[in-house]
Design a protein around this motif. Structure first.
Motif, mmCIF file in Angstrom:
data_model
loop_
_atom_site.group_PDB
_atom_site.id
_atom_site.type_symbol
_atom_site.label_atom_id
_atom_site.label_comp_id
_atom_site.label_asym_id
_atom_site.label_seq_id
_atom_site.Cartn_x
_atom_site.Cartn_y
_atom_site.Cartn_z
ATOM 1 N N THR A 1 -40.977 14.289 16.595
ATOM 2 C CA THR A 1 -40.825 15.311 15.544
ATOM 3 C C THR A 1 -39.522 15.622 15.247
ATOM 4 O OG1 THR A 1 -41.052 17.129 17.278
ATOM 5 C CG2 THR A 1 -42.989 16.374 16.267
ATOM 6 N N GLY A 2 -38.374 14.963 15.836
ATOM 7 C CA GLY A 2 -37.013 15.395 15.389
ATOM 8 C C GLY A 2 -35.991 15.045 16.462
ATOM 9 N N LEU A 3 -34.880 15.635 16.324
ATOM 10 C CA LEU A 3 -33.877 15.354 17.176
ATOM 11 C C LEU A 3 -34.220 16.120 18.671
ATOM 12 C CD1 LEU A 3 -31.042 15.639 14.912
ATOM 13 C CD2 LEU A 3 -31.240 13.580 16.258
ATOM 14 N N ILE A 4 -33.982 15.599 19.829
ATOM 15 C CA ILE A 4 -34.112 16.186 21.081
ATOM 16 C C ILE A 4 -33.352 17.258 21.005
ATOM 17 C CG2 ILE A 4 -34.184 15.986 23.521
ATOM 18 C CD1 ILE A 4 -34.642 12.917 23.091
ATOM 19 N N MET A 5 -32.030 17.132 20.889
ATOM 20 C CA MET A 5 -30.992 18.414 21.202
ATOM 21 C C MET A 5 -30.723 19.459 19.772
ATOM 22 S SD MET A 5 -29.601 15.289 20.285
ATOM 23 C CE MET A 5 -29.700 14.513 21.752
ATOM 24 N N GLY A 6 -31.484 18.745 18.666
ATOM 25 C CA GLY A 6 -31.173 19.438 17.467
ATOM 26 C C GLY A 6 -29.715 18.844 16.838
ATOM 27 N N PRO A 7 -29.964 19.129 15.520
ATOM 28 C CA PRO A 7 -28.666 18.596 14.685
ATOM 29 C C PRO A 7 -27.343 19.244 15.200
ATOM 30 C CG PRO A 7 -30.163 19.965 13.382
ATOM 31 C CD PRO A 7 -30.866 19.754 14.551
ATOM 32 N N ALA A 8 -27.568 20.629 15.434
ATOM 33 C CA ALA A 8 -26.344 21.441 15.650
ATOM 34 C C ALA A 8 -25.394 20.499 16.884
ATOM 35 C CB ALA A 8 -26.452 22.694 15.794
ATOM 36 N N HIS A 9 -26.321 20.693 18.172
ATOM 37 C CA HIS A 9 -25.707 20.037 19.373
ATOM 38 C C HIS A 9 -25.304 18.669 19.060
ATOM 39 C CE1 HIS A 9 -27.794 23.665 21.654
ATOM 40 N NE2 HIS A 9 -26.192 23.629 21.499
ATOM 41 N N TRP A 10 -26.073 17.875 18.141
ATOM 42 C CA TRP A 10 -25.720 16.458 17.948
ATOM 43 C C TRP A 10 -24.665 16.345 17.260
ATOM 44 C CZ3 TRP A 10 -24.814 13.178 13.943
ATOM 45 C CH2 TRP A 10 -24.825 11.846 14.150
ATOM 46 N N ARG A 11 -24.463 17.029 16.497
ATOM 47 C CA ARG A 11 -23.080 17.034 15.717
ATOM 48 C C ARG A 11 -21.966 17.534 16.588
ATOM 49 N NH1 ARG A 11 -26.728 18.493 10.868
ATOM 50 N NH2 ARG A 11 -27.022 16.780 10.009
ATOM 51 N N ALA B 1 -21.726 -8.757 16.833
ATOM 52 C CA ALA B 1 -21.974 -7.188 16.549
ATOM 53 C C ALA B 1 -22.166 -6.381 18.004
ATOM 54 C CB ALA B 1 -23.286 -6.866 16.026
ATOM 55 N N ILE B 2 -22.008 -5.085 18.072
ATOM 56 C CA ILE B 2 -22.339 -4.249 19.250
ATOM 57 C C ILE B 2 -23.443 -3.582 18.866
ATOM 58 C CG2 ILE B 2 -21.266 -2.844 21.098
ATOM 59 C CD1 ILE B 2 -19.620 -5.237 20.845
ATOM 60 N N TRP B 3 -24.435 -3.947 19.633
ATOM 61 C CA TRP B 3 -25.697 -2.717 19.586
ATOM 62 C C TRP B 3 -25.618 -1.605 20.538
ATOM 63 C CZ3 TRP B 3 -29.523 -1.224 23.305
ATOM 64 C CH2 TRP B 3 -30.977 -1.127 22.585
ATOM 65 N N ILE B 4 -25.608 -0.671 19.997
ATOM 66 C CA ILE B 4 -25.308 0.622 20.953
ATOM 67 C C ILE B 4 -26.382 1.519 20.916
ATOM 68 C CG2 ILE B 4 -24.070 2.996 20.793
ATOM 69 C CD1 ILE B 4 -21.526 1.318 19.510
ATOM 70 N N GLY B 5 -27.041 1.660 22.175
ATOM 71 C CA GLY B 5 -28.417 2.144 22.154
ATOM 72 C C GLY B 5 -28.324 3.690 22.701
ATOM 73 N N ASP B 6 -28.927 4.431 22.030
ATOM 74 C CA ASP B 6 -28.945 5.892 22.463
ATOM 75 C C ASP B 6 -29.987 6.721 21.867
ATOM 76 O OD1 ASP B 6 -27.435 7.705 24.258
ATOM 77 O OD2 ASP B 6 -26.087 8.518 22.548
ATOM 78 N N ASP B 7 -30.992 6.891 22.529
ATOM 79 C CA ASP B 7 -32.126 7.692 21.903
ATOM 80 C C ASP B 7 -31.980 9.267 22.023
ATOM 81 O OD1 ASP B 7 -33.451 5.134 21.706
ATOM 82 O OD2 ASP B 7 -34.918 5.344 23.616
ATOM 83 N N TRP B 8 -31.979 9.811 20.627
ATOM 84 C CA TRP B 8 -31.830 11.052 20.244
ATOM 85 C C TRP B 8 -33.073 11.758 19.808
ATOM 86 C CZ3 TRP B 8 -27.684 8.664 16.626
ATOM 87 C CH2 TRP B 8 -26.685 8.397 17.214
ATOM 88 N N GLY B 9 -33.952 10.750 19.537
ATOM 89 C CA GLY B 9 -35.245 11.319 18.773
ATOM 90 C C GLY B 9 -36.294 11.422 19.641
ATOM 91 N N GLN B 10 -37.372 12.062 19.395
ATOM 92 C CA GLN B 10 -38.647 12.523 19.700
ATOM 93 C C GLN B 10 -39.692 12.066 18.364
ATOM 94 O OE1 GLN B 10 -39.418 15.941 21.654
ATOM 95 N NE2 GLN B 10 -37.976 17.113 20.005
ATOM 96 N N LYS C 1 -37.707 10.337 15.223
ATOM 97 C CA LYS C 1 -37.414 10.680 13.965
ATOM 98 C C LYS C 1 -36.144 11.602 13.799
ATOM 99 C CE LYS C 1 -39.434 14.177 10.564
ATOM 100 N NZ LYS C 1 -39.031 13.015 9.292
ATOM 101 N N VAL C 2 -35.178 10.433 13.434
ATOM 102 C CA VAL C 2 -33.972 11.072 13.241
ATOM 103 C C VAL C 2 -33.275 10.774 11.809
ATOM 104 C CG1 VAL C 2 -33.277 10.406 15.665
ATOM 105 C CG2 VAL C 2 -33.039 8.720 13.996
ATOM 106 N N ASP C 3 -34.201 10.694 11.034
ATOM 107 C CA ASP C 3 -33.732 10.467 9.570
ATOM 108 C C ASP C 3 -33.085 11.591 8.819
ATOM 109 O OD1 ASP C 3 -36.343 11.608 9.745
ATOM 110 O OD2 ASP C 3 -36.765 11.625 7.786
ATOM 111 N N GLU C 4 -32.896 12.720 9.506
ATOM 112 C CA GLU C 4 -32.265 13.596 9.164
ATOM 113 C C GLU C 4 -30.661 13.616 9.087
ATOM 114 O OE1 GLU C 4 -32.193 17.444 11.263
ATOM 115 O OE2 GLU C 4 -33.566 16.513 12.688
ATOM 116 N N ILE C 5 -30.238 12.800 9.963
ATOM 117 C CA ILE C 5 -28.854 12.427 10.315
ATOM 118 C C ILE C 5 -28.189 11.165 9.676
ATOM 119 C CG2 ILE C 5 -28.525 14.097 12.427
ATOM 120 C CD1 ILE C 5 -28.854 11.474 14.123
ATOM 121 N N LEU C 6 -29.106 10.209 9.109
ATOM 122 C CA LEU C 6 -28.898 9.227 8.594
ATOM 123 C C LEU C 6 -27.823 9.208 7.741
ATOM 124 C CD1 LEU C 6 -32.385 7.231 7.474
ATOM 125 C CD2 LEU C 6 -30.471 6.399 9.190
#
Length: 333
Positions: A194-204, A183-192, A232-237
């Motif tokens: 209370t939610g996505l650091i850059m917000g869902p629109a910029h993430w997408r 497997a490849i473990w791809i690490g990239d912290d997008w969350g804090q 807290k990134v469950d909104e983009i699961l």
């Protein structure tokens, strides 16, 4: 079953007994447990971790006590945080991006450790760690404030920077998969918290299209995709399921209801984590730890799709007796 078979069964959402587990430590927590057990090899003697990790062998130099320069030219101050450190310089700007040289990934020596680990551990599930994989690498190189502000003010720079990082990552993925990892473990912290650091629109806009390219490259080579993303990134699961994630880590109970998330998404994605490192291990009692770990194994582990683990590498403030209670339950399955 071997550890590898157990993990693969769990990722295929099949019930396994015992539930596979993985316990990782920060430097302070490891030292505390070595003292607690009176044995600095306790992790080999007591733990039946199912994963063996590996990564690219890239140069890093200690330029003064506790200060390191990595292969990218980034300078890390590890005098306080011994595990990761704090970045103290900016390497890439919009002016020099086109000329910046990423580390050399073509030398066979970069993957020798990976090949050796695969060859010597045929029964373990071998995970190749590609840390700081995209957004994190961008802010390490260019500065977090610059990257986040540029998503709004200079998106062309962010797109160009992320494309350079993506190109670099694809070379690493190709070579790691060829070395025989599982497997490849791809690490990239997008969350804090209370939610996505850059917000869902910029993430997408900036992140999702590029991680899909990376995940597709892993899947095309018959390997599993593991993502590590704190917060807290469950909104983009649903997005992560769409782009092909097999295993989501760290599955933090402090920021999401792990039982509800497993119930909602557990047929489509597996989870790694669930044992609280912010509350239970530092502030609970051994009995509370035993009760919660047993509950996680029973409820989250039902029908597979679960790697039992602390929600992150165990921090230094966790109580040794609580860590020992967790190990006891996991070993006694």
């Amino acid at each position: 079953m071997t550890d590898k078979q157990s993990v693969l069964a769990a990722l295929d959402h099949k019930q396994t007994y015992p539930v596979p587990y993985q316990i990782d430590f920060t430097v302070p927590a490891f030292a505390k447990m070595a003292e607690y057990y009176g044995n600095d090899s306790f992790h080999r003697d007591l733990l039946n971790n199912c994963f063996y990790g590996t990564m690219a062998d890239l140069p890093e130099a200690e330029i003064e006590p506790g200060i390191y320069k990595d292969a990218f030219g980034s300078i890390w101050n590890k005098t306080v945080d011994q595990d990761i450190g704090v970045v103290e310089n900016v390497v890439v700007t919009s002016e020099n991006l086109a000329d910046y040289q990423f580390p050399d990934l073509e030398s066979p020596q970069v993957y020798q450790f990976t090949r050796d680990r695969v060859a010597k551990n045929p029964d373990k599930f071998i995970v190749y760690y590609l840390a700081f994989s995209l957004y994190e690498r961008s802010w390490v190189l260019a500065g977090m404030e610059t990257v986040l502000m540029s998503m709004a003010a200079d998106p062309e720079f962010v797109h160009s920077l992320l494309d350079r990082i993506l190109e670099y990552n694809l070379v690493q993925i190709e070579n790691a998969c060829a070395a025989g990892v599982d497997a490849i473990w791809i690490g990239d912290d997008w969350g804090q918290q209370t939610g996505l650091i850059m917000g869902p629109a910029h993430w997408r806009e900036f992140i999702k299209p590029r991680i899909k390219v990376m995940y597709d490259a892993v899947k095309a080579r018959g390997k599993k995709v593991i993502i590590h993303c704190c917060g807290k990134v469950d909104e983009i699961l649903p997005d992560l399921i769409e782009v092909g994630v097999d295993l989501f880590n760290p599955f933090q109970p402090e920021v999401m209801d792990v039982y509800q998330v497993k119930k909602q998404f557990g047929k489509e994605i597996a989870f790694w984590g669930g044992i609280s490192t912010q509350q239970l291990l530092p502030f609970g009692t051994p009995d509370q730890v035993r009760e919660e770990v047993k509950r996680l194994l029973d409820k989250i582990g039902q029908d597979g799709g679960y790697i039992a683990a602390p929600a992150h590498s165990i921090p230094g403030d966790a109580k040794p007796e609580n860590i020992a209670a967790m190990i006891e339950v996991l070993n006694d399955q």
